[in-house]
Design a protein around this motif. Structure first.
Motif, PDB file in Angstrom:
ATOM      1  N   GLY A  87       0.848  -1.192   0.000  1.00  0.00           N
ATOM      2  CA  GLY A  87       0.000   0.000   0.000  1.00  0.00           C
ATOM      3  C   GLY A  87       0.879   1.236   0.000  1.00  0.00           C
ATOM      4  O   GLY A  87       1.926   1.246   0.659  1.00  0.00           O
ATOM      5  N   VAL A  88       0.487   2.260  -0.767  1.00  0.00           N
ATOM      6  CA  VAL A  88       1.278   3.495  -0.859  1.00  0.00           C
ATOM      7  C   VAL A  88       0.371   4.696  -0.647  1.00  0.00           C
ATOM      8  O   VAL A  88      -0.785   4.705  -1.101  1.00  0.00           O
ATOM      9  CB  VAL A  88       1.958   3.609  -2.252  1.00  0.00           C
ATOM     10  N   ASP A  89       0.862   5.690   0.069  1.00  0.00           N
ATOM     11  CA  ASP A  89       0.152   6.962   0.237  1.00  0.00           C
ATOM     12  C   ASP A  89       1.048   8.066  -0.310  1.00  0.00           C
ATOM     13  O   ASP A  89       2.110   8.335   0.241  1.00  0.00           O
ATOM     14  CB  ASP A  89      -0.142   7.187   1.734  1.00  0.00           C
ATOM     15  N   ILE A  90       0.616   8.684  -1.414  1.00  0.00           N
ATOM     16  CA  ILE A  90       1.391   9.791  -1.974  1.00  0.00           C
ATOM     17  C   ILE A  90       0.801  11.085  -1.444  1.00  0.00           C
ATOM     18  O   ILE A  90      -0.251  11.539  -1.901  1.00  0.00           O
ATOM     19  CB  ILE A  90       1.333   9.789  -3.511  1.00  0.00           C
ATOM     20  N   GLY A  91       1.460  11.666  -0.448  1.00  0.00           N
ATOM     21  CA  GLY A  91       0.997  12.924   0.103  1.00  0.00           C
ATOM     22  C   GLY A  91       1.813  14.074  -0.452  1.00  0.00           C
ATOM     23  O   GLY A  91       2.742  13.867  -1.239  1.00  0.00           O
ATOM     24  N   ALA A  92       1.446  15.293  -0.035  1.00  0.00           N
ATOM     25  CA  ALA A  92       2.186  16.454  -0.509  1.00  0.00           C
ATOM     26  C   ALA A  92       3.593  16.480   0.090  1.00  0.00           C
ATOM     27  O   ALA A  92       4.555  16.853  -0.577  1.00  0.00           O
ATOM     28  CB  ALA A  92       1.431  17.738  -0.169  1.00  0.00           C
ATOM     29  N   HIS A  93       3.743  16.043   1.348  1.00  0.00           N
ATOM     30  CA  HIS A  93       5.033  16.144   2.035  1.00  0.00           C
ATOM     31  C   HIS A  93       5.749  14.815   2.231  1.00  0.00           C
ATOM     32  O   HIS A  93       6.919  14.795   2.592  1.00  0.00           O
ATOM     33  CB  HIS A  93       4.844  16.793   3.417  1.00  0.00           C
ATOM     34  N   ARG A 111       8.828   5.575   5.017  1.00  0.00           N
ATOM     35  CA  ARG A 111       8.353   6.930   4.710  1.00  0.00           C
ATOM     36  C   ARG A 111       9.473   7.680   4.008  1.00  0.00           C
ATOM     37  O   ARG A 111      10.628   7.628   4.447  1.00  0.00           O
ATOM     38  CB  ARG A 111       7.974   7.639   6.010  1.00  0.00           C
ATOM     39  N   GLN A 112       9.169   8.346   2.916  1.00  0.00           N
ATOM     40  CA  GLN A 112      10.147   9.144   2.169  1.00  0.00           C
ATOM     41  C   GLN A 112       9.636  10.573   2.091  1.00  0.00           C
ATOM     42  O   GLN A 112       8.603  10.818   1.459  1.00  0.00           O
ATOM     43  CB  GLN A 112      10.295   8.594   0.745  1.00  0.00           C
ATOM     44  N   PRO A 113      10.339  11.544   2.719  1.00  0.00           N
ATOM     45  CA  PRO A 113       9.870  12.930   2.619  1.00  0.00           C
ATOM     46  C   PRO A 113      10.077  13.482   1.209  1.00  0.00           C
ATOM     47  O   PRO A 113      11.038  13.109   0.532  1.00  0.00           O
ATOM     48  CB  PRO A 113      10.740  13.686   3.623  1.00  0.00           C
ATOM     49  N   VAL A 114       9.145  14.324   0.752  1.00  0.00           N
ATOM     50  CA  VAL A 114       9.309  15.059  -0.514  1.00  0.00           C
ATOM     51  C   VAL A 114       8.893  16.500  -0.271  1.00  0.00           C
ATOM     52  O   VAL A 114       8.106  16.784   0.633  1.00  0.00           O
ATOM     53  CB  VAL A 114       8.433  14.490  -1.662  1.00  0.00           C
ATOM     54  N   LEU A 115       9.410  17.399  -1.074  1.00  0.00           N
ATOM     55  CA  LEU A 115       8.998  18.800  -0.968  1.00  0.00           C
ATOM     56  C   LEU A 115       7.647  18.955  -1.679  1.00  0.00           C
ATOM     57  O   LEU A 115       7.423  18.326  -2.715  1.00  0.00           O
ATOM     58  CB  LEU A 115      10.045  19.709  -1.608  1.00  0.00           C
ATOM     59  N   PRO A 116       6.752  19.792  -1.110  1.00  0.00           N
ATOM     60  CA  PRO A 116       5.427  19.954  -1.725  1.00  0.00           C
ATOM     61  C   PRO A 116       5.520  20.325  -3.207  1.00  0.00           C
ATOM     62  O   PRO A 116       4.712  19.890  -4.005  1.00  0.00           O
ATOM     63  CB  PRO A 116       4.799  21.079  -0.911  1.00  0.00           C
ATOM     64  N   GLY A 117       6.547  21.118  -3.610  1.00  0.00           N
ATOM     65  CA  GLY A 117       6.651  21.541  -4.998  1.00  0.00           C
ATOM     66  C   GLY A 117       7.521  20.629  -5.849  1.00  0.00           C
ATOM     67  O   GLY A 117       7.849  20.982  -6.984  1.00  0.00           O
ATOM     68  N   ALA A 118       7.881  19.447  -5.322  1.00  0.00           N
ATOM     69  CA  ALA A 118       8.805  18.562  -6.048  1.00  0.00           C
ATOM     70  C   ALA A 118       8.258  18.206  -7.434  1.00  0.00           C
ATOM     71  O   ALA A 118       7.069  17.953  -7.576  1.00  0.00           O
ATOM     72  CB  ALA A 118       9.033  17.289  -5.234  1.00  0.00           C
ATOM     73  N   PRO A 119       9.149  18.184  -8.451  1.00  0.00           N
ATOM     74  CA  PRO A 119       8.666  17.799  -9.781  1.00  0.00           C
ATOM     75  C   PRO A 119       8.254  16.320  -9.804  1.00  0.00           C
ATOM     76  O   PRO A 119       8.637  15.537  -8.931  1.00  0.00           O
ATOM     77  CB  PRO A 119       9.868  18.055 -10.687  1.00  0.00           C
ATOM     78  N   LEU A 120       7.503  15.994 -10.830  1.00  0.00           N
ATOM     79  CA  LEU A 120       6.919  14.673 -11.001  1.00  0.00           C
ATOM     80  C   LEU A 120       7.930  13.543 -10.790  1.00  0.00           C
ATOM     81  O   LEU A 120       7.684  12.608 -10.012  1.00  0.00           O
ATOM     82  CB  LEU A 120       6.332  14.617 -12.419  1.00  0.00           C
ATOM     83  N   ASP A 121       9.083  13.611 -11.473  1.00  0.00           N
ATOM     84  CA  ASP A 121      10.021  12.500 -11.431  1.00  0.00           C
ATOM     85  C   ASP A 121      10.607  12.299 -10.042  1.00  0.00           C
ATOM     86  O   ASP A 121      10.890  11.171  -9.638  1.00  0.00           O
ATOM     87  CB  ASP A 121      11.143  12.721 -12.463  1.00  0.00           C
TER      88      ASP A 121
END
Lengths: 384, 384
Positions: A87-93, A111-121
């Motif tokens: 199961g995966v949850d793609i959130g903004a952060h 859990r892998q953090p991403v920046l809210p404005g991160a590009p698609l790739d």
């Protein structure tokens, strides 16, 4: 009276196999007699069915423990470990992932953090790392994966293409299912994150067994879903639950009451602002309490719309803000009592931030059940 | 593989009887061979089942027409006339009733006018006259009545007690089922009128076969209902569809735009005012068109709330104002297109003022089916 034909007999054999799998799933190991009793089969018929299921890899015999005296009865269990689900949850952060067995028992989480404005790739790379991390943690390989089930905000079409996402605009028109399948060659399901969270609440959360439920998915963004007659409602075009898009619901900007409160110190990162206000309200700060009151005023409008239309048994407050249920629920109940014809029970989620990823696992388990127990399902295959 | 026991055999016999009734209901008379083919039974087994159903009164043999040559095949039909159902619509200005056979085929209809402010006993007397009129018209007696199904506005509890009615305040706390049963000693069902109208639309109206539908019950008052997964949604406390009670839906006072329009001549009875405005708008009167525009603005808010929450395939405009669908649908579609994530089809009801009474009949037919085909139903009884 009815004539049993050849086709009927093989169908009967298949139904007996599925009845046995149903009896064993989630239950502990069962003896042949216990299984026969639960399925309504004779003991010799049950033995035939069990032998076939062992051969196909769905069921295994449990070895008696070494110290057992006498001749112990043969016992069988469902091989929930004969495959794995993700199961995966793609959130903004954050991108969260969890790996489970075929019963939905969670074995690893990442859990892998991403920046809210991160590009698609970048976001897709975080998804790949989150899933690979789960595989490594649980010492399984991609060959053991039966299904990857992904939750994301927005409207997703039946082929897993993102039609619209307010939270992650870069997602728009993305063939998300196709991109995930390129990374991991297995079955991929895509579903709206609020609907997955509602599924988790109704399968293993605070609304377990509740047949009619409204789920509020509240945090930095507002979302909703409904369980109707025990089933998460999708809608004709899988676009249900989007009350946030109605300006009169007053949902879209509601979190701004918390984010923009004067108690939030300057320089606080935007994702922490609301939590600051909620904490100050818990401590009795009058300015924060007033901001929370305005937030709940707005939250109550969209919620009352759903309650008046659906008349659910229970409303569940879930998502990031459910951690502050002690601050939010009393004023929410008070406002709903004034607005609703029949007051539903209002409960806080106990799944917190994990609700979407757990719901994604539950969705994959449901999908497996649908494939196994569909009226027109073929004979049981070999497990891998 | 499975052992058939005595209980299984009698259950199988009963299932075969029900399968035969299902095959015959709504269909024309069928020969034994045609019936055997449809039920999957052998011809001798089918004959046994048919004989038993004839004995119980559910099925009868159709006599061959006098001119038939040779030895005609035996044909059977479901005896839809072995009992009768009554549907009632208690409105503010009229009590309507209809009588049907067990297939829901309507055989007689009556209408009794009442004053909107009529006291309780007067309204109940009108109900008694409406039903007695149907019995007289169709030359049946109360002994032939299996079920009376009553639609009324407001919230009704599971025992048929009126919890709340904005349209008929005198109804409040009334044991409506009990009062009807005192007049006619048969089974009495009470249901919300908008839900019954939605049922009629999905069984025999413009939304026949549609699985997800939002029904707008608009006329002098505003009501709504939803069909979800092919079933009319009731809600946990049978209080669903009450979006009119949310001030932000702008539904409660919406008809005032039409009633209070300057084109309505002084002295027009209140119940005719809206029709006057709608007719003037059809003829292009700019003042009336502006009033209709304001009415549809408000109608669209509550409708968009339901569409965004449920994502239905179809929205049906029903109730008294559906006669003016040509005037209302184009502006309603235009406003919904601006407000909804996925635009549903918008259709006008074809059942008009009869929608509730027809839906009450359909509800009684569904109730009969539920009793007959319930998984735990007992053996088939003798018909009266």
């Amino acid at each position: 009276m009815a004539d049993l034909r050849g086709g009927d007999l093989s169908r009967l054999r298949q139904l007996n196999s599925l009845t046995a799998i149903k009896a064993l799933r989630g239950a502990g190991p069962l003896t042949l007699s216990a299984l026969a009793e639960r399925t309504g089969l004779s003991r010799p018929s049950m033995k035939e069915v069990a032998d076939e299921l062992v051969e196909l890899g769905w069921v295994e015999e449990v070895r008696p423990s070494p110290g057992t005296m006498g001749r112990p009865a043969r016992r069988y269990r469902f091989r929930a470990d004969s495959g794995h689900l993700v199961g995966v949850d793609i959130g903004a952060h954050n991108v969260r992932a969890a790996l489970s067995d075929l019963d939905g028992e969670i074995l690893a989480e990442t859990r892998q953090p991403v920046l809210p404005g991160a590009p698609l790739d970048e976001r897709l790379a975080a998804l790949e790392r989150a899933i690979s991390g789960c595989l490594a943690l649980s010492r399984t390989t991609v060959d053991d994966l039966w299904t990857i089930s992904v939750g994301t905000s927005g409207v997703i079409d039946v082929e897993g293409r993102v039609i619209y996402s307010a939270a992650v605009p870069a997602w728009r028109d993305l063939d998300l299912a196709g991109r995930v399948r390129e990374m991991f060659p297995c079955e991929v399901l895509i579903e709206n994150d609020s609907r997955l969270a509602a599924l988790a609440e109704s399968r293993r959360g605070t609304a377990k067994g509740v047949r009619d439920m409204v789920f509020l998915h509240v945090g930095r963004r507002m979302g909703a879903a409904a369980v109707i007659g025990g089933t998460v409602h999708r809608g004709f075009g899988a676009a249900s639950g989007e009350i946030v898009m109605l300006p009169e619901s007053r949902w879209f900007d509601a979190p701004e009451h918390l984010n923009g409160c004067a108690v939030v110190p300057e320089g606080t990162p935007p994702e922490d602002a609301a939590g600051y206000t909620l904490a100050a309200a818990r401590n009795g700060d009058p300015v924060a309490l007033e901001a929370v009151g305005r937030y709940v005023d707005d939250l109550a409008v969209g919620t009352a719309a759903m309650v008046l239309i659906l008349d659910p048994e229970v409303v569940v407050l879930g998502g990031g803000f459910s951690r502050s249920a002690d601050v939010l629920l009393p004023p929410l109940r008070e406002r709903l009592e004034r607005r609703c014809m029949r007051m539903p029970e209002v409960r806080a989620s106990t799944l917190g931030d994990e609700c979407v990823v757990v719901g994604a696992i539950d969705y994959a388990v449901e999908h497996l059940d649908r494939q196994l127990f569909a009226p027109d399902a073929g004979p049981l295959p070999l497990t891998r």
